[in-house]
Write a protein that holds these residues in place. Structure first.
Motif, PDB file in Angstrom:
ATOM      1  N   ALA A 259       0.829  -1.214   0.000  1.00 31.07           N
ATOM      2  CA  ALA A 259       0.000   0.000   0.000  1.00 31.07           C
ATOM      3  C   ALA A 259       0.857   1.255   0.000  1.00 31.07           C
ATOM      4  O   ALA A 259       0.588   2.214  -0.742  1.00 31.07           O
ATOM      5  CB  ALA A 259      -0.934  -0.011   1.211  1.00 31.07           C
ATOM      6  N   LEU A 260       1.902   1.284   0.832  1.00 29.79           N
ATOM      7  CA  LEU A 260       2.750   2.476   0.900  1.00 29.79           C
ATOM      8  C   LEU A 260       3.498   2.698  -0.403  1.00 29.79           C
ATOM      9  O   LEU A 260       3.605   3.837  -0.884  1.00 29.79           O
ATOM     10  CB  LEU A 260       3.736   2.365   2.061  1.00 29.79           C
ATOM     11  N   ALA A 261       4.035   1.624  -0.974  1.00 28.57           N
ATOM     12  CA  ALA A 261       4.763   1.761  -2.234  1.00 28.57           C
ATOM     13  C   ALA A 261       3.840   2.310  -3.327  1.00 28.57           C
ATOM     14  O   ALA A 261       4.238   3.181  -4.111  1.00 28.57           O
ATOM     15  CB  ALA A 261       5.347   0.411  -2.649  1.00 28.57           C
ATOM     16  N   GLY A 294       7.408   4.711   3.908  1.00 25.69           N
ATOM     17  CA  GLY A 294       6.996   5.070   2.553  1.00 25.69           C
ATOM     18  C   GLY A 294       8.114   5.599   1.674  1.00 25.69           C
ATOM     19  O   GLY A 294       8.394   5.055   0.593  1.00 25.69           O
ATOM     20  N   PRO A 295       8.790   6.682   2.095  1.00 26.60           N
ATOM     21  CA  PRO A 295       9.860   7.223   1.249  1.00 26.60           C
ATOM     22  C   PRO A 295      10.982   6.221   0.976  1.00 26.60           C
ATOM     23  O   PRO A 295      11.512   6.158  -0.141  1.00 26.60           O
ATOM     24  CB  PRO A 295      10.369   8.425   2.055  1.00 26.60           C
ATOM     25  N   LEU A 296      11.364   5.442   1.993  1.00 24.45           N
ATOM     26  CA  LEU A 296      12.461   4.495   1.791  1.00 24.45           C
ATOM     27  C   LEU A 296      12.041   3.326   0.904  1.00 24.45           C
ATOM     28  O   LEU A 296      12.844   2.828   0.102  1.00 24.45           O
ATOM     29  CB  LEU A 296      12.974   3.996   3.140  1.00 24.45           C
ATOM     30  N   LEU A 297      10.813   2.879   1.019  1.00 27.12           N
ATOM     31  CA  LEU A 297      10.334   1.847   0.089  1.00 27.12           C
ATOM     32  C   LEU A 297      10.395   2.344  -1.345  1.00 27.12           C
ATOM     33  O   LEU A 297      10.668   1.578  -2.277  1.00 27.12           O
ATOM     34  CB  LEU A 297       8.895   1.463   0.439  1.00 27.12           C
ATOM     35  N   ALA A 298      10.153   3.652  -1.530  1.00 24.86           N
ATOM     36  CA  ALA A 298      10.155   4.235  -2.874  1.00 24.86           C
ATOM     37  C   ALA A 298      11.556   4.566  -3.379  1.00 24.86           C
ATOM     38  O   ALA A 298      11.711   4.993  -4.527  1.00 24.86           O
ATOM     39  CB  ALA A 298       9.299   5.498  -2.881  1.00 24.86           C
ATOM     40  N   PRO A 396      -3.678   7.091   3.202  1.00 24.44           N
ATOM     41  CA  PRO A 396      -4.848   7.922   2.904  1.00 24.44           C
ATOM     42  C   PRO A 396      -6.077   7.166   2.404  1.00 24.44           C
ATOM     43  O   PRO A 396      -5.992   6.269   1.566  1.00 24.44           O
ATOM     44  CB  PRO A 396      -4.331   8.886   1.832  1.00 24.44           C
ATOM     45  N   VAL A 397      -7.239   7.597   2.916  1.00 22.65           N
ATOM     46  CA  VAL A 397      -8.531   7.081   2.485  1.00 22.65           C
ATOM     47  C   VAL A 397      -9.126   7.996   1.416  1.00 22.65           C
ATOM     48  O   VAL A 397      -9.724   7.535   0.451  1.00 22.65           O
ATOM     49  CB  VAL A 397      -9.496   6.965   3.685  1.00 22.65           C
TER      50      VAL A 397
END
Length: 625
Positions: A259-261, A294-298, A396-397
């Motif tokens: 989801a975060l990616a 999130g940022p590090l996964l990206a 985010p929803v």
């Protein structure tokens, strides 16, 4: 890529196909064959047969791909005058070594580790080190008082606690070790070890169970990632409960990573080598999702900011960070921008910095009033996106998919439903309401990947708190409406909807009217008990710095403004001018605490130490002493 409507439709009509494709952005030790397991509904599981490691996806894979020299984390601390850049290779070395230190003291897969730290890089290092060995971290904001910390220690039962000798709030040094020791005294559970990062501003005296961070790192050997099942918990994050006992939100590993990616590119439009500045704290869900993971996964760069938007030392602090680090996306709370606006209403500090790198400002955590939206857009000249989500949802929803198809901004709206989230609005008996009509906001089950899977050691409370009132739906506890264009308007918690002589009124709507006054910096409206009408609204207003309006005149203007905008039914005639409003670190005003004091009920101090003085000053006004 598909536009918004096509993407959303695909996520709702063919969710397993949609999320199977999204999972390809993640490295899997064992790729999942099943996408969604609903056999134990309402306890849904995403990618149940997959195996992965969140730390590998955040660090190792980028280094292995040849991006080790790329900046991973920028530590910017105006309160200590420190700035340090960690590359992906350096972060990997630090994390692998601290993971080795945890392993050395017996922490392993499934063990819990409480992290009680300020905004220093070691907080992120500790989180990722836990993920690396399959331990479950539970970050507690460093300003929480001992009783709040003790409750979390008892619930999570950690094998170890990681802390720092002190935190810094503005010009104040807050020693953490005495707070932690008092929490240990109050708690029934006793962790085996306490690892202490010594900071030069206040060196802690170490006891028998304490270990020095630097000494442990010096002798530890780096360890490799431990693959875990996708459904294994990555972390526990506590959020306020209606009974006073915090709820331990459990986040899984695989669904959260997917989801975060997906959100980093689709919502925030931040990718490899680009910089995101989320001005929050790792103790909150924003810190977990969009400062660390999130940022590090990206493969992006994240800014770790230790300070406040104003006063350390000037209202241009955020703009300096953006200019110096070529930030592409800023994520903060509306209260931060209101604080900046209060001190620098003309935006004169903006002229001192080159903000050409900044593409979008994202706001969340509280309602974005139209005046703050207009002020920010006018000063920056870029899209300012309000979006809505919760600790429980994890990401985010409702938002504007800047990375897919940017949509027009509507003042007062948290944008549109994010793909994967099926939002509906119902009335008091659970029936659907017409477009544009306020009601209770629900999310249809199953929730998409990344949402909470249950509450820690409390499945029954998970069901009773979120799923029992409206079977087949998750009750958000928020009220609002969806307009004819599909835009979601969040008007506040459903318990912030007050009943005045049979009329249900949104305090959020009243706050929006108050905030439109040119003298108002920020405001809060609460409902207080009234023997005649059941409840009556009370308003609390902070004026802009240097404002010279007569307070009595401002109050009269505000009463007229609310009457004109909402009508006499609003009945807001009781407005107080106050120097400040008590807030959490993430910028949420402590309305529930204010209501309790005003009604003569719960007068307990807030969890964040920095707000005790503010609340103490406000207490006589609330109680009319």
């Amino acid at each position: 890529m598909m536009g918004y409507q096509e993407t959303f439709r695909a996520s709702i009509e063919e969710p397993e196909t949609f999320w199977r494709e999204a999972a390809t952005a993640i490295d899997w030790h064992r790729a999942p064959e099943r996408v969604l397991d609903g056999t134990a509904a309402p306890f849904y599981r995403w990618y149940p047969d997959g195996q992965l490691n969140a730390c590998h996806n955040a660090l190792d894979r980028h280094v292995q791909a040849g991006h080790g020299d790329r900046a991973a984390l920028i530590y910017d601390s105006p309160v200590t005058g420190t700035k340090k850049i960690y590359t992906y290779s350096q972060m990997l070395e630090e994390v692998a070594r601290f993971a080795g230190a945890l392993t050395k003291i017996g922490v392993g897969h499934g063990d819990r580790v409480v992290i009680y730290m300020p905004m220093v890089p070691e907080a992120a290092i500790a989180m990722l080190a836990c993920a690396r060995i399959g331990a479950v971290h539970s970050v507690v904001f460093g300003g929480f008082a001992p009783n709040e910390l003790a409750i979390r220690i008892d619930d999570a039962a950690p094998k170890a606690v990681v802390t720092a000798s002190c935190g810094i709030e503005g010009t104040r040094i807050i020693e953490y070790k005495p707070l932690l020791e008092r929490a240990f005294e109050l708690a029934d559970h006793s962790p085996d070890h306490c690892i202490v990062l010594q900071r030069p501003q206040a060196v802690a005296e170490l006891g028998d169970r304490d270990l020095d961070w630097s000494e442990m790192i010096a002798t530890a050997k780096p360890v490799a990632c431990v693959p875990v099942v996708s459904t294994d918990p990555l972390y526990i994050l506590y959020t306020s409960g209606t009974t006073g006992k915090p709820k331990g939100v459990v986040r899984d590993t695989g669904g959260y990573a997917v989801a975060l990616a997906w959100s980093m590119r689709a919502i925030y439009d931040v990718g490899p080598g680009e910089t995101m500045f989320s001005a929050s704290d790792v103790g909150w869900v924003v810190g977990h999702s969009y400062i660390v993971y999130g940022p590090l996964l990206a493969g992006a760069t994240t800014v770790f900011f230790e300070g406040k938007p104003v006063g350390t030392p000037d209202p241009g602090q955020f703009w300096r960070v953006i200019a110096e680090n070529q930030v592409k996306a800023l994520f903060t709370a509306p209260t931060s921008l209101r604080a900046i606006k209060k001190e620098d209403s003309e935006g004169s500090f903006l002229d001192d910095y080159d903000l050409s790198s900044l593409s979008t400002v994202f706001l969340a955590g509280e309602r974005l009033d139209p005046e703050t939206l207009r002020w920010t857009q006018d000063r920056l000249g870029i899209p300012v996106i309000d979006h809505w989500w919760q600790t429980e949802t994890g990401w985010p929803v409702a938002a504007n998919l800047v990375g897919r198809e940017p949509l027009p901004v509507k003042p007062g709206s948290a944008s549109v439903a994010v793909p994967g989230w099926n939002i509906t609005v119902v009335d008091a008996v659970g029936g659907p309401v017409p477009r544009g009509t306020d009601g209770t906001i629900l999310l249809k089950l199953p929730l998409p990947p990344g949402a909470l899977t249950t509450l820690w050691n409390d499945d029954e409370r998970y069901i009773s708190s979120y799923l029992s009132e409206y079977p087949g739906y998750y009750a958000t506890g928020d009220g609002g409406h969806i307009d004819d264009d599909g835009y979601v308007f969040i008007m506040g918690r459903t318990d912030d909807v007050i009943n005045v002589a049979g009329h249900r009124l949104s305090t959020g709507t009243m706050e929006e009217a108050l905030a439109a006054h040119p003298a108002v910096a920020e405001c809060a409206v609460i409902g207080v008990a009234d023997p005649l009408k059941g409840q009556l609204p009370r308003g609390f207003v902070v004026l802009k710095a240097g404002d010279h309006h007569d307070e009595a005149t401002v109050v009269a203007d505000l009463i007229a403004l609310v009457r004109n905008r909402i009508g006499a039914v609003a009945a807001l005639k009781d407005i107080s001018i106050v120097p400040a409003l008590p807030k959490t670190r993430s910028g949420k005003i402590l309305r529930k605490t204010m209501r309790g004091i005003a009604d003569g009920a719960d007068e307990s101090a807030p969890s964040t130490i920095e707000d005790i003085a503010v609340l103490d000053a406000l207490r006589p006004v609330l109680r009319r002493d």
